[in-house]
Scaffold this motif. Structure first.
Motif, PDB file in Angstrom:
ATOM      1  N   GLN A 185      59.470  22.315  30.030  1.00  0.00           N
ATOM      2  CA  GLN A 185      60.510  23.237  28.834  1.00  0.00           C
ATOM      3  C   GLN A 185      60.821  22.203  27.347  1.00  0.00           C
ATOM      4  N   PRO A 186      60.095  22.064  26.628  1.00  0.00           N
ATOM      5  CA  PRO A 186      60.433  21.346  25.614  1.00  0.00           C
ATOM      6  C   PRO A 186      61.028  21.244  24.549  1.00  0.00           C
ATOM      7  N   GLU A 187      61.485  22.301  24.219  1.00  0.00           N
ATOM      8  CA  GLU A 187      62.973  22.673  23.742  1.00  0.00           C
ATOM      9  C   GLU A 187      64.551  22.025  24.817  1.00  0.00           C
ATOM     10  N   SER A 188      64.553  21.756  26.349  1.00  0.00           N
ATOM     11  CA  SER A 188      65.181  20.733  26.803  1.00  0.00           C
ATOM     12  C   SER A 188      65.181  19.348  26.058  1.00  0.00           C
ATOM     13  N   TRP A 189      66.196  19.202  27.042  1.00  0.00           N
ATOM     14  CA  TRP A 189      66.749  17.504  26.312  1.00  0.00           C
ATOM     15  C   TRP A 189      66.305  16.580  27.456  1.00  0.00           C
ATOM     16  N   LEU A 190      65.174  16.997  28.296  1.00  0.00           N
ATOM     17  CA  LEU A 190      64.506  16.111  29.207  1.00  0.00           C
ATOM     18  C   LEU A 190      63.559  16.365  28.549  1.00  0.00           C
ATOM     19  N   GLY A 191      62.749  17.825  28.103  1.00  0.00           N
ATOM     20  CA  GLY A 191      61.563  17.856  27.344  1.00  0.00           C
ATOM     21  C   GLY A 191      61.253  16.983  26.416  1.00  0.00           C
ATOM     22  N   TRP A 192      62.773  16.670  25.979  1.00  0.00           N
ATOM     23  CA  TRP A 192      62.448  16.631  24.004  1.00  0.00           C
ATOM     24  C   TRP A 192      62.322  14.638  24.349  1.00  0.00           C
ATOM     25  N   LEU A 193      63.046  14.166  25.207  1.00  0.00           N
ATOM     26  CA  LEU A 193      63.075  13.114  26.046  1.00  0.00           C
ATOM     27  C   LEU A 193      62.283  12.354  26.044  1.00  0.00           C
ATOM     28  N   LEU A 194      61.255  13.526  26.692  1.00  0.00           N
ATOM     29  CA  LEU A 194      59.927  12.723  27.302  1.00  0.00           C
ATOM     30  C   LEU A 194      59.042  12.080  26.351  1.00  0.00           C
ATOM     31  N   GLY A 195      59.358  13.672  25.057  1.00  0.00           N
ATOM     32  CA  GLY A 195      58.122  13.496  23.904  1.00  0.00           C
ATOM     33  C   GLY A 195      58.120  12.081  22.840  1.00  0.00           C
ATOM     34  N   ARG A 196      59.942  11.958  22.826  1.00  0.00           N
ATOM     35  CA  ARG A 196      60.787  10.820  22.568  1.00  0.00           C
ATOM     36  C   ARG A 196      60.011   9.365  23.103  1.00  0.00           C
ATOM     37  N   LEU A 197      60.082   9.843  24.611  1.00  0.00           N
ATOM     38  CA  LEU A 197      59.637   8.196  24.879  1.00  0.00           C
ATOM     39  C   LEU A 197      58.330   8.262  25.236  1.00  0.00           C
TER      40      LEU A 197
END
Length: 153
Positions: A88-100
């Protein structure tokens, strides 16, 4: 130190980096970007540490997030929940993985300030530091729930 203690320590250190004041000298932007990317790198270490902690009962040989959150990875209950969250791109983990992914890229993850007077500010866009702080808070909440499940094993 326990594995949960190490995860907590890394999350705390990431929070400390976000609290570093950038100042207003000629190095302020670089200092802010350093703190943000440093906090992001600590979050990556925190994620790997949390994955190690949550999968101790499964005795997995490796604990790299890229491997454990892959679709074909071990079917451990905690990992399945995290994989669902990561999708889920809008979740904290989806966002974090994108930033990583950005952190490991050529441009990095820190946002550059555009000094052109022709630039129109985007309303509602939060600073990376603020987004990271929110991500850490959600990470901690998710981790607390997953720790309860993991302890049952």
């Amino acid at each position: 130190m326990t594995s949960s203690g190490r995860t907590n320590q890394l999350l705390y250190q990431a929070e400390l980096l976000l609290a570093v004041l950038a100042g207003n000298d000629e190095h302020a932007v670089a200092r802010r970007q350093s703190a943000e990317e440093g906090a992001l790198a600590l979050l990556e270490l925190s994620l790997n540490s949390a994955l190690r902690e949550l999968t101790e009962h499964a005795r997995l040989p490796r604990h790299e997030w890229r491997e454990l959150l892959a679709a074909d990875a071990s079917p451990v209950a905690e990992l399945t929940q995290l994989r669902s969250l990561a999708a889920q791109p809008e979740s904290w983990l989806g966002w974090l993985l994108g930033r990583l992914q950005a952190l490991h890229g050529v441009d990095g993850a820190a946002r550059r300030e555009v000094a052109s007077p022709m630039t129109i500010a985007v309303a509602g866009q939060r600073d990376l530091g603020d987004e990271l702080a929110g991500c850490i808070a959600e990470f901690k909440a998710t981790l607390a729930r997953l720790r309860e499940t993991s302890v049952e094993w």
